[in-house]
Design a protein around this motif. Structure first.
Motif, PDB file in Angstrom:
ATOM      1  N   ALA A 346       0.822  -1.224   0.000  1.00 24.32           N
ATOM      2  CA  ALA A 346       0.000   0.000   0.000  1.00 24.32           C
ATOM      3  C   ALA A 346       0.851   1.267   0.000  1.00 24.32           C
ATOM      4  CB  ALA A 346      -0.931   0.006   1.216  1.00 24.32           C
ATOM      5  N   ARG A 347       2.070   1.173   0.486  1.00 24.90           N
ATOM      6  CA  ARG A 347       2.870   2.399   0.652  1.00 24.90           C
ATOM      7  C   ARG A 347       3.516   2.881  -0.646  1.00 24.90           C
ATOM      8  NH1 ARG A 347       5.635   1.986   5.279  1.00 24.90           N
ATOM      9  NH2 ARG A 347       4.650   0.106   6.072  1.00 24.90           N
ATOM     10  N   THR A 363     -14.856  -0.982   7.853  1.00 24.34           N
ATOM     11  CA  THR A 363     -13.759  -1.886   7.483  1.00 24.34           C
ATOM     12  C   THR A 363     -12.621  -1.089   6.842  1.00 24.34           C
ATOM     13  OG1 THR A 363     -14.702  -2.283   5.286  1.00 24.34           O
ATOM     14  CG2 THR A 363     -15.369  -3.787   7.047  1.00 24.34           C
ATOM     15  N   ARG A 364     -11.422  -1.693   6.814  1.00 27.97           N
ATOM     16  CA  ARG A 364     -10.294  -1.048   6.129  1.00 27.97           C
ATOM     17  C   ARG A 364     -10.630  -0.846   4.661  1.00 27.97           C
ATOM     18  NH1 ARG A 364      -7.709  -4.924   9.142  1.00 27.97           N
ATOM     19  NH2 ARG A 364      -6.550  -4.114  10.933  1.00 27.97           N
ATOM     20  N   GLY A 365     -11.336  -1.820   4.090  1.00 24.51           N
ATOM     21  CA  GLY A 365     -11.716  -1.705   2.677  1.00 24.51           C
ATOM     22  C   GLY A 365     -12.536  -0.455   2.426  1.00 24.51           C
ATOM     23  N   ALA A 366     -13.494  -0.188   3.327  1.00 24.32           N
ATOM     24  CA  ALA A 366     -14.337   1.001   3.155  1.00 24.32           C
ATOM     25  C   ALA A 366     -13.483   2.257   3.268  1.00 24.32           C
ATOM     26  CB  ALA A 366     -15.455   1.011   4.200  1.00 24.32           C
ATOM     27  N   SER A 367     -12.604   2.328   4.261  1.00 26.64           N
ATOM     28  CA  SER A 367     -11.848   3.583   4.389  1.00 26.64           C
ATOM     29  C   SER A 367     -10.870   3.758   3.234  1.00 26.64           C
ATOM     30  CB  SER A 367     -11.181   3.726   5.760  1.00 26.64           C
ATOM     31  OG  SER A 367     -10.435   2.612   6.068  1.00 26.64           O
ATOM     32  N   MET A 368     -10.260   2.689   2.765  1.00 25.13           N
ATOM     33  CA  MET A 368      -9.331   2.838   1.637  1.00 25.13           C
ATOM     34  C   MET A 368     -10.045   3.238   0.353  1.00 25.13           C
ATOM     35  SD  MET A 368      -6.595  -0.220   2.292  1.00 25.13           S
ATOM     36  CE  MET A 368      -5.526   0.263   0.960  1.00 25.13           C
ATOM     37  N   THR A 369     -11.210   2.619   0.085  1.00 26.40           N
ATOM     38  CA  THR A 369     -11.919   2.984  -1.151  1.00 26.40           C
ATOM     39  C   THR A 369     -12.496   4.402  -1.044  1.00 26.40           C
ATOM     40  OG1 THR A 369     -13.866   1.790  -0.360  1.00 26.40           O
ATOM     41  CG2 THR A 369     -12.482   0.647  -1.933  1.00 26.40           C
ATOM     42  N   SER A 374      -4.102   6.765   5.237  1.00 24.19           N
ATOM     43  CA  SER A 374      -3.378   5.695   5.936  1.00 24.19           C
ATOM     44  C   SER A 374      -4.402   4.759   6.565  1.00 24.19           C
ATOM     45  CB  SER A 374      -2.460   6.284   7.010  1.00 24.19           C
ATOM     46  OG  SER A 374      -3.232   6.878   8.026  1.00 24.19           O
ATOM     47  N   VAL A 375      -3.958   3.527   6.821  1.00 30.41           N
ATOM     48  CA  VAL A 375      -4.823   2.580   7.535  1.00 30.41           C
ATOM     49  C   VAL A 375      -4.024   1.940   8.655  1.00 30.41           C
ATOM     50  CG1 VAL A 375      -6.530   1.916   5.789  1.00 30.41           C
ATOM     51  CG2 VAL A 375      -4.272   0.827   5.763  1.00 30.41           C
ATOM     52  N   PRO A 383       0.904   4.084   5.406  1.00 37.71           N
ATOM     53  CA  PRO A 383       0.448   5.096   4.448  1.00 37.71           C
ATOM     54  C   PRO A 383      -0.115   4.432   3.188  1.00 37.71           C
ATOM     55  CG  PRO A 383       2.846   4.949   4.464  1.00 37.71           C
ATOM     56  CD  PRO A 383       2.361   4.056   5.563  1.00 37.71           C
ATOM     57  N   VAL A 384      -1.190   5.005   2.652  1.00 34.67           N
ATOM     58  CA  VAL A 384      -1.773   4.443   1.427  1.00 34.67           C
ATOM     59  C   VAL A 384      -1.405   5.359   0.265  1.00 34.67           C
ATOM     60  CG1 VAL A 384      -3.881   3.700   0.253  1.00 34.67           C
ATOM     61  CG2 VAL A 384      -3.701   3.484   2.743  1.00 34.67           C
TER      62      VAL A 384
END
Ligand SMILES: [Zn+2]
Length: 454
Positions: A346-347, A363-369, A374-375, A383-384
């Motif tokens: 992801a970094r 979920t992490r998926g929801a925050s990343m999309t 960062s997660v 960091p994403v």
């Protein structure tokens, strides 16, 4: 006596599906799902079931997803001892999913005990892997399409629903009434799954409404995958795909194999890195089930990936800097091997994190999309910077238009159509459409509602 239906889950939410049908003293529980997601829903798993499990005669499961099957080990632990009727593939997939669910419950309880944050001392699992294995001994697989008598007056029949392997629409015939449970309806026109079976007759109908207020994008998933993979490869990056292990991972393998065969994508190595997804792929490549693809096509699809079974081999993937495609679970990045890959990939902006379906809130998926920078993984922030995409068109559920099309197969309106298995807005939107466009009588039931099926 008039048959009576009680909604014990799968109303106001997509989880916890449980519908109790009572006919002349016979108690049939259609689906036996776990509540998942929000805490106030999950707490219902711990409350006593409003009906004594010992008094239930038969359980009928529409399919293996835990929100339809995951309460069964507890039902057995609490005294249910009748047959569990399912299709063969649902039995096979439950053989993977239920013990895994028990194992995760045990891990959660251990974790709570170690960190002392549970109100209960000691914290106990809802059920264990061992409980799940015991519940599997009650399964009694039934063929698709043939009526199965379960009492003097009641018969049931499974029809392919095209949602995941083994998924069924359940028809119940009692005396002169026909009650139909849609289960989860698949998407017509899917490359890998059969279309949901058209049903012509129901006096009472329960229809799911997961996407009751949405329409899927129409793009071909292969076109999208082609673009994403080729642009990542052009950057010299890796494509990391958090995937649901059962169903979604196998569709991905199929699409990747087709793209490779047509030389539409760069020839990157593909790794299937999830023991659960590997087992599900082995079931998918077996003889049984209701498949759209031939045995040869399915084996070809699964042959596109190298199976990564050992944890050490999974970790070694990240040490090797060669661009590649990694399919790993879980699908919403809530746990599993995909987490250590995320920490690694992801970094770097060269890479792509490719989600493949609905990402539940929290979920992490929801925050990343949604664009999180960062997660948090294993206590640290990652960091994403990689490209993040969500390929929603791989969903295994019919959208609102497709549900409406399926309903149009009924020759006459059911006396009542109950809209189930949807968040409140989705269920209500579908109710509105069915009333407006078909002029049918609908109801959106609440938790623990009881109705008489006169
Ligand atoms: Zn499902």
């Amino acid at each position: 006596m008039i048959p009576r239906l009680t909604f014990l889950g799968g109303v106001g939410t997509v989880t916890g599906s449980k519908y109790l049908l009572e006919v002349e003293g016979l108690r049939v529980l259609v689906d036996c799902g776990l509540f998942q997601g929000f805490k106030q829903l999950r707490l219902r798993n711990w409350a006593p079931l409003p009906v004594d499990p010992e008094s239930i005669d038969v359980v009928v499961l529409t399919h293996a997803h835990l929100d339809h099957s995951g309460y069964l080990p507890l039902l057995v632990k609490k005294g249910f001892s009748g047959p569990v009727l399912t299709t063969q593939s649902t039995r096979d997939l439950c053989g993977l999913l239920l013990p895994d669910s028990g194992y995760l419950q045990e891990k959660d309880a251990e974790y709570a005990n170690r960190h002392g944050f549970s109100k209960h001392h000691p914290a106990l699992p809802l059920y264990t892997a061992e409980d799940a294995l015991v519940s599997l001994t009650y399964f009694s697989p039934v063929a698709f399409r043939s009526w199965q008598r379960i009492s003097e007056r009641v018969s049931i029949r499974f029809q392919p629903a095209g949602h995941i392997l083994g998924a069924a629409i359940v028809e119940v015939h009692c005396d002169d009434r026909r009650i139909v449970f849609s289960g989860d309806l698949g998407r017509p026109g899917s490359a890998t799954m059969v279309d949901p079976t058209p049903i012509k007759q129901a006096d009472y109908l329960l229809v799911e409404s997961t996407y009751g207020n949405r329409r899927h994008e129409e793009q071909d998933p292969q076109d999208e995958l082609e673009e994403i993979i080729n642009r990542t490869a052009a950057r010299g990056g890796t494509i990391l795909i958090p995937s649901f292990a059962v169903g979604r991972a196998q569709s991905l393998l199929y699409h990747l194999e087709r793209l490779k065969a047509a030389k539409r994508i760069v020839d990157l190595p593909v790794f299937l890195d999830s023991p659960m997804a590997i087992h599900a792929s082995e079931i998918f490549c077996g003889d049984g089930g209701e498949h759209k693809l031939t045995l040869r096509q399915r084996r070809q699809a699964c042959g596109v990936a190298e199976y990564v079974r050992e944890v050490e081999d999974s970790k070694a993937l990240d040490q090797d800097s060669m661009p590649k495609i990694i399919i790993s679970a879980s699908g919403m990045a809530t746990g599993g091997r995909v987490l250590h890959h995320l920490k690694h990939y992801a970094r770097d902006p060269k890479n792509t994190i490719l989600f493949t379906g609905f990402q539940a809130g929290g979920t992490r998926g929801a925050s990343m999309t949604e664009g999180a920078e960062s997660v948090k993984i294993h206590g640290g922030y990652v960091p994403v910077r990689a490209e993040v995409v969500n390929l929603q068109m791989l969903s295994a559920h019919a959208d609102a238009d497709q549900i409406m099309d399926w309903l149009k197969n009924f020759e006459k309106p059911p006396k009542t159509t109950f809209i189930t298995h949807g968040e409140p807005a989705a269920a209500d939107a579908l109710r509105h459409r069915i009333e407006e466009e078909l002029d049918w009588t609908c109801q959106v039931p609440d938790y623990r509602d009881q109705v008489e099926l006169a």
